[in-house]
Design a protein around this motif. Structure first.
Motif, PDB file in Angstrom:
ATOM      1  N   LEU A 115      35.022  34.361  -0.566  1.00 19.97           N
ATOM      2  CA  LEU A 115      35.697  33.488   0.385  1.00 19.97           C
ATOM      3  C   LEU A 115      37.208  33.714   0.332  1.00 19.97           C
ATOM      4  O   LEU A 115      37.801  33.675  -0.746  1.00 19.97           O
ATOM      5  N   ILE A 116      37.810  33.949   1.487  1.00 25.80           N
ATOM      6  CA  ILE A 116      39.263  34.120   1.566  1.00 25.80           C
ATOM      7  C   ILE A 116      39.878  32.802   2.035  1.00 25.80           C
ATOM      8  O   ILE A 116      39.513  32.274   3.085  1.00 25.80           O
ATOM      9  N   TYR A 117      40.804  32.300   1.250  1.00 24.73           N
ATOM     10  CA  TYR A 117      41.537  31.081   1.597  1.00 24.73           C
ATOM     11  C   TYR A 117      42.808  31.514   2.314  1.00 24.73           C
ATOM     12  O   TYR A 117      43.806  31.845   1.692  1.00 24.73           O
ATOM     13  N   ARG A 118      42.760  31.504   3.648  1.00 28.07           N
ATOM     14  CA  ARG A 118      43.781  32.175   4.451  1.00 28.07           C
ATOM     15  C   ARG A 118      45.065  31.366   4.601  1.00 28.07           C
ATOM     16  O   ARG A 118      46.137  31.938   4.821  1.00 28.07           O
ATOM     17  N   GLY A 119      44.966  30.037   4.530  1.00 30.73           N
ATOM     18  CA  GLY A 119      46.170  29.207   4.579  1.00 30.73           C
ATOM     19  C   GLY A 119      47.005  29.405   5.823  1.00 30.73           C
ATOM     20  O   GLY A 119      48.215  29.625   5.748  1.00 30.73           O
ATOM     21  N   ALA A 120      46.394  29.321   6.985  1.00 29.91           N
ATOM     22  CA  ALA A 120      47.137  29.535   8.230  1.00 29.91           C
ATOM     23  C   ALA A 120      48.183  28.443   8.448  1.00 29.91           C
ATOM     24  O   ALA A 120      49.371  28.729   8.662  1.00 29.91           O
ATOM     25  N   LEU A 121      47.745  27.184   8.403  1.00 23.87           N
ATOM     26  CA  LEU A 121      48.701  26.097   8.542  1.00 23.87           C
ATOM     27  C   LEU A 121      49.502  25.930   7.254  1.00 23.87           C
ATOM     28  O   LEU A 121      50.706  25.679   7.272  1.00 23.87           O
ATOM     29  N   ASP A 122      48.829  26.086   6.118  1.00 21.39           N
ATOM     30  CA  ASP A 122      49.429  25.865   4.805  1.00 21.39           C
ATOM     31  C   ASP A 122      49.463  27.168   4.021  1.00 21.39           C
ATOM     32  O   ASP A 122      48.538  27.459   3.279  1.00 21.39           O
ATOM     33  N   ASN A 123      50.517  28.011   4.105  1.00 23.14           N
ATOM     34  CA  ASN A 123      51.737  27.710   4.799  1.00 23.14           C
ATOM     35  C   ASN A 123      52.231  28.963   5.520  1.00 23.14           C
ATOM     36  O   ASN A 123      53.423  29.238   5.558  1.00 23.14           O
ATOM     37  N   ALA A 124      51.262  29.727   6.090  1.00 20.28           N
ATOM     38  CA  ALA A 124      51.679  30.842   6.939  1.00 20.28           C
ATOM     39  C   ALA A 124      52.545  30.340   8.078  1.00 20.28           C
ATOM     40  O   ALA A 124      53.515  31.004   8.478  1.00 20.28           O
TER      41      ALA A 124
END
Length: 556
Positions: A346-355
């Protein structure tokens, strides 16, 4: 830590009263030069989307500190800084942060009563555990467990959860949050104080000599579900490398589910509900649970460096250019984890947090860096590492500042930028604590915006991002959070949308760009943040904390 007894509304009232009585400052009424307006116009939604999409792509592998994806992210940010004309500091765009990475090997935690009866907890589903001392192996053999309420020592609130009981060498089981959660007349009511943060619980327990901490999770007290604890505290965790000056730590940092805590209390003949009722009172004293804890915790341990990324934009004023405004946004997230049930990667991409926050920082740096206008002071763009691990990158910077903190005018932080559409309001967390509040208020009126107090005061957001390290170091700061009054949407829509994100996507693999994200909100967010930065950096007066505030600039 000194904390005034004011709720969130009280802070804003105090700010208003004090500001009325303070001398008029240059920033009480503001105007925006045409050159600055042109700079703000450079920030466009497409730019924000492009950066956010790339940084949350699988290619960056969740941007965990010290990993290939984390280093790739840092190099990308540094390359952008160089392209925008920002300068390195000390010959480098990187400030390397020494970090210890730990990955606990799943095991079982056992509690035993004098009768011989036991309760066993499963790693991940019922508890998480980390070696506070960053050791590859640590054993706990029948260590007594004590319920110590909220684990708070707060003289200003006449509160001491450790009174009359020696917990040295023992395990303390603690409630998350603070007593104001259920009693609005004490502490700051439902406005979380630092005493309610899990970081404080570990710190105070170490000062008391406890060997370990069990934090009891409930969604209400933590303000997020157990799945967030799982994703945040399993897999690889990071700590700063310790030295002789490091404060004491507990040997065991652990979270347990509410159901597990009920069973542990029952094992010793206690009712957790009764213990919690007692813990809500000032006369509470720690209660031995008549149980012991046994745990053999093994961890994979490695030492590495993970960089903060810095970009320096010199100011135009010969006298003020050695001072700066620091703009922060953390680039890290949780990397790649294995689902224990399915074995799936599983990749935790963090688009909102914090890309999204890094995208805003980059857009601001590009707009200002490629323009001919410069504020009087310099601007330091700082994208920090290991925020998700406990604000480690920001902590390291404040302990090893590249620009003296006494010459740091302010810190403006970006953590989760608005992707839900333009709003009529913003939440400048912490602005009410310093003279920055007056600047923000004047700029908001100029822009037709409303500045509001934190709509989620129970979350303790002021203590949960990188600006808090600057506050502790004495630098006036704020974290610019987006509001919830979304243009073109019905009342309550914005709050509901954010609540859904926290419940479903926060610190989960599902934090990815969504089809309904509207990056016009992100552009507005970055523009207003840059307007604040430009105004503070161009103001001859140095911001300062308000009288009586718990944080103050360090004396030189």
């Amino acid at each position: 830590m000194k904390t005034l007894r004011l709720g969130v509304a009280g802070w804003w009232l105090l700010w208003l009263v004090i500001q009325i009585g303070m001398p008029v400052r240059a920033t009480e009424t503001v105007s925006v030069p045409a050159e600055v307006r042109a700079i703000l116009a450079r920030i466009q939604p497409a730019t924000l989307r492009a950066h956010t999409e790339l940084l949350s792509d699988d290619l960056f592998e969740g941007r965990a500190p010290g990993t290939r994806g984390g280093l790739l992210t840092a190099k990308y940010i540094a390359a952008q800084f160089q392209t925008y004309g920002l300068e390195p500091l000390g010959g480098s765009y990187f400030q390397n942060v020494p970090i210890v990475n730990l990955r606990a090997i799943p095991t079982t935690m056992t509690f035993r009563a004098a009768s011989g009866a036991t309760v066993e907890l499963a790693y991940g589903t019922e508890f998480t555990a980390q070696s506070g001392e960053c050791l590859p192996e640590v054993r706990f053999d029948d260590v007594p467990v004590v319920f110590a309420g909220y684990g708070i020592v707060a003289p200003e609130y006449d509160w001491n959860d450790y009174k009359d009981v020696d917990v040295r060498g023992k395990i303390v089981m603690l409630l998350v949050n603070d007593p104001g959660l259920h009693n609005p007349s004490i502490f700051q009511g439902r406005t979380l104080t630092y005493y309610g943060r899990w970081t404080y619980k570990y710190e105070e327990a170490a000062r008391q000599g406890a060997r370990g901490v069990l934090l009891i999770h409930t969604t209400e007290s933590a303000t997020y579900p157990w799945q967030v604890v799982q994703s945040s505290n399993t897999g690889t965790r990071s700590e700063l490398v310790r030295d002789a000056n490091s404060p004491p730590v507990v040997a065991l940092k652990s979270w347990i589910t509410d159901d597990a805590a009920v069973r542990i209390a029952q094992l010793g003949g206690k009712r957790l509900a009764t213990l919690i009722e007692q813990a809500e009172r000032r006369d509470f004293r720690p209660v031995p649970l008549d149980t012991t804890l046994s745990l053999h915790l093994k961890s994979e341990v490695s030492t590495l460096e993970s960089p903060n990324v810095v970009g320096w934009l010199p100011g135009r004023d010969e006298k003020l250019r050695d001072e700066c405004v620091v703009v922060t946004a953390h680039y890290d997230h949780f990397g790649v984890k294995e689902d224990p049930a399915s074995g799936q990667r599983l990749i935790y991409r963090g688009a909102l947090d914090n890309a999204s926050g890094v995208a805003a920082l980059l857009a601001m740096a590009e707009a200002l860096g490629k323009s001919d206008w410069r504020p009087r002071r310099s601007v330091l763009f700082l994208s920090v590492t290991a925020e998700e691990q406990g604000l480690l990158g920001a902590q390291y910077y404040c302990e090893h500042p590249l620009i003296p903190l006494e010459k740091t005018a302010a810190n403006i932080n970006l953590d989760e930028v608005n992707v839900f559409g333009r709003t009529r309001d913003f939440v400048p967390l912490g602005a009410e604590r310093s003279t920055l509040g007056k600047t923000i208020d004047a700029l908001a009126k100029l822009e037709g915006l409303v500045m509001k107090p934190d709509p989620f005061p129970q979350n303790g957001s002021f203590f949960r991002s990188d600006h808090f390290c600057f506050a502790k170091a004495g630098v006036p700061c704020l974290s610019l959070n987006f509001g919830v009054e979304v243009e073109g949407k019905p009342e309550g829509w914005g709050k509901q949308r954010f609540d859904t994100y926290v419940r479903r996507d926060y610190h989960q693999p599902t934090d990815t760009i969504q089809e309904d994200w509207d990056f016009r909100g992100a552009a507005q967010h970055a523009q207003f943040a840059l307007l604040i930065v430009a105004t503070v950096a161009d103001d001859p007066a140095m911001p300062d904390w308000l009288p009586g505030e718990a944080f103050q600039r360090k004396k030189t």
